[in-house]
Scaffold this active site. Sequence first.
Site, PDB file in Angstrom:
ATOM      1  N   MET A   1       0.822  -1.201   0.000  1.00 33.32           N
ATOM      2  CA  MET A   1       0.000   0.000   0.000  1.00 33.32           C
ATOM      3  C   MET A   1       0.864   1.263   0.000  1.00 33.32           C
ATOM      4  O   MET A   1       0.640   2.184  -0.794  1.00 33.32           O
ATOM      5  CB  MET A   1      -0.942   0.000   1.206  1.00 33.32           C
ATOM      6  CG  MET A   1      -1.928   1.157   1.224  1.00 33.32           C
ATOM      7  SD  MET A   1      -3.053   1.166  -0.199  1.00 33.32           S
ATOM      8  CE  MET A   1      -4.236  -0.075   0.327  1.00 33.32           C
TER       9      MET A   1
ATOM     10  N   ASP B   1      10.970   3.631   5.476  1.00 31.65           N
ATOM     11  CA  ASP B   1      10.722   2.395   6.230  1.00 31.65           C
ATOM     12  C   ASP B   1      11.852   2.197   7.239  1.00 31.65           C
ATOM     13  O   ASP B   1      12.852   2.915   7.219  1.00 31.65           O
ATOM     14  CB  ASP B   1      10.578   1.179   5.304  1.00 31.65           C
ATOM     15  CG  ASP B   1       9.542   0.184   5.833  1.00 31.65           C
ATOM     16  OD1 ASP B   1       9.599  -0.141   7.051  1.00 31.65           O
ATOM     17  OD2 ASP B   1       8.677  -0.263   5.060  1.00 31.65           O
TER      18      ASP B   1
ATOM     19  N   VAL C   1       1.547   1.994   7.704  1.00 30.18           N
ATOM     20  CA  VAL C   1       2.125   0.806   8.324  1.00 30.18           C
ATOM     21  C   VAL C   1       1.004  -0.159   8.709  1.00 30.18           C
ATOM     22  O   VAL C   1      -0.169   0.046   8.383  1.00 30.18           O
ATOM     23  CB  VAL C   1       2.984   1.179   9.564  1.00 30.18           C
ATOM     24  CG1 VAL C   1       4.092   2.139   9.143  1.00 30.18           C
ATOM     25  CG2 VAL C   1       2.151   1.785  10.676  1.00 30.18           C
TER      26      VAL C   1
ATOM     27  N   GLU D   1      -1.931  -2.248  10.377  1.00 22.85           N
ATOM     28  CA  GLU D   1      -3.172  -1.737  10.981  1.00 22.85           C
ATOM     29  C   GLU D   1      -3.238  -2.102  12.468  1.00 22.85           C
ATOM     30  O   GLU D   1      -4.022  -2.949  12.899  1.00 22.85           O
ATOM     31  CB  GLU D   1      -4.384  -2.295  10.215  1.00 22.85           C
ATOM     32  CG  GLU D   1      -5.705  -1.612  10.530  1.00 22.85           C
ATOM     33  CD  GLU D   1      -5.882  -0.260   9.855  1.00 22.85           C
ATOM     34  OE1 GLU D   1      -7.017   0.201   9.780  1.00 22.85           O
ATOM     35  OE2 GLU D   1      -4.885   0.350   9.418  1.00 22.85           O
TER      36      GLU D   1
ATOM     37  N   LYS E   1       1.001   2.430  14.967  1.00 23.82           N
ATOM     38  CA  LYS E   1       0.753   3.728  14.327  1.00 23.82           C
ATOM     39  C   LYS E   1       1.049   4.879  15.280  1.00 23.82           C
ATOM     40  O   LYS E   1       1.651   5.898  14.897  1.00 23.82           O
ATOM     41  CB  LYS E   1      -0.687   3.798  13.821  1.00 23.82           C
ATOM     42  CG  LYS E   1      -0.981   2.890  12.624  1.00 23.82           C
ATOM     43  CD  LYS E   1      -2.447   2.974  12.216  1.00 23.82           C
ATOM     44  CE  LYS E   1      -2.778   2.033  11.058  1.00 23.82           C
ATOM     45  NZ  LYS E   1      -2.231   2.476   9.760  1.00 23.82           N
TER      46      LYS E   1
ATOM     47  N   SER F   1      -7.964   1.734   7.459  1.00 26.24           N
ATOM     48  CA  SER F   1      -9.239   1.254   6.922  1.00 26.24           C
ATOM     49  C   SER F   1     -10.244   1.006   8.022  1.00 26.24           C
ATOM     50  O   SER F   1     -11.409   0.721   7.744  1.00 26.24           O
ATOM     51  CB  SER F   1      -9.028  -0.041   6.126  1.00 26.24           C
ATOM     52  OG  SER F   1      -8.479  -1.048   6.960  1.00 26.24           O
TER      53      SER F   1
ATOM     54  N   HIS G   1      -8.165   6.881   3.594  1.00 22.38           N
ATOM     55  CA  HIS G   1      -8.342   5.464   3.290  1.00 22.38           C
ATOM     56  C   HIS G   1      -8.217   5.293   1.785  1.00 22.38           C
ATOM     57  O   HIS G   1      -9.173   5.507   1.032  1.00 22.38           O
ATOM     58  CB  HIS G   1      -9.702   4.955   3.785  1.00 22.38           C
ATOM     59  CG  HIS G   1      -9.919   3.497   3.501  1.00 22.38           C
ATOM     60  ND1 HIS G   1     -11.166   2.933   3.379  1.00 22.38           N
ATOM     61  CD2 HIS G   1      -9.031   2.486   3.285  1.00 22.38           C
ATOM     62  CE1 HIS G   1     -11.034   1.639   3.115  1.00 22.38           C
ATOM     63  NE2 HIS G   1      -9.757   1.350   3.054  1.00 22.38           N
TER      64      HIS G   1
ATOM     65  N   ASN H   1     -16.275   0.143   3.455  1.00 26.02           N
ATOM     66  CA  ASN H   1     -16.108  -1.082   4.246  1.00 26.02           C
ATOM     67  C   ASN H   1     -17.287  -1.328   5.180  1.00 26.02           C
ATOM     68  O   ASN H   1     -17.524  -2.471   5.586  1.00 26.02           O
ATOM     69  CB  ASN H   1     -14.807  -1.033   5.047  1.00 26.02           C
ATOM     70  CG  ASN H   1     -13.610  -1.446   4.212  1.00 26.02           C
ATOM     71  OD1 ASN H   1     -13.754  -1.836   3.054  1.00 26.02           O
ATOM     72  ND2 ASN H   1     -12.430  -1.358   4.785  1.00 26.02           N
TER      73      ASN H   1
END
Length: 353
Positions: free
Chosen positions: A24, A43, A101, A103, A108, A130, A151, A201
């Site tokens: 992603m 990263d 990163v 979920e 986070k 999400s 999202h 979602n």
Amino acid sequence: MEGIDFGQNMQPVQSVAIIGAGNMGSGIAQKTAQEEFDVQMVDREAQWVERGQTIISDFLAEAVERRIFSPEQVEQIKGRITGVVGTENTASDTDLVIEAVFEDFDIKSAVFNTLNEVCNENTILASNTSSLSVNELALASGRPDRFVGLHFFYHPAKNRLVEVIPGEDSSEDTIARTVQYCRGLGKVVILCKDRPGFVVNRFFVPWLNEACLLLQEGVASAAAIDAVAMKAFRIGLGPFALMNLTGPPIALHSTDYLAEQLETPRYVGAENLREMVEAGNQWEIGDDTECSEDAAQEIRTRLLGQVFAVAGQIVDEEICSLEDVDRGAKVGLRWARGPFELANRLGIDDAKA
């Protein structure tokens, strides 16, 4: 959620950093660079940054083969992406930093704690989440007025939808600059309230779980359920094929989260889905699409009914407009018609039944 003020004095986003170089994060970085923004792809370790760069190179090589980009354009796109090792090394004057990163709230939060220390006071922080609460992440970030939820839908270089979720304390400038950035990527933007599942979602995940329940109850085979769903919703892949594409663990995590947050036992992951994830398997769909008309009718009724009910809740709770619900289904999920368009076509009385 209307009435964004794009003031003449608003400073547009020009530099972007993406934290996380996975599928992603690298996709967001790629799309951002394609639209001529300067972007850092960050990263924890060099190997993960290099992996992200390889993912981008592979996607762009395919684009050259399909004559979407020339080799020269690809080199220019890759030249706009700077690999960075360590969140603490993100440039302090970056306009917008998007965290992408795993979920997990604690992971986070740790990223945002670091970013809040290294970025200057004007930097906007955003989470590509999400499911997690944007308001809670905003508070954890240390700068809730310059925080927003995003999202993106997979693959972000191809899928045109993005949901923008302001927190309770997000400033108008933060919202406007973020929306302008997303539109600069060519995205269709849905601005929505911070509620579990946001928009797409919220109805899509229960739809997947309902398909699992139909299979678990022996109503029909996975192939038959997929076939009926594809015809009813005019889509290219049914729920089981879609879960195999994105991974059953994501479906299970998402539906369990909605069940907990919305206190809706119906959304608790079906046992067959849970067993599938625990075994590390995917759905065996097969080619047997035959089922009785009674079974087909039950499949249609339950899958459509689940979507209609939740879409109505989204509008009742003023998460977004009716039109945006339909737009989300058509752009983000590539459905031919949105939930309300399907209901209108079926007839309101039949849709309520």
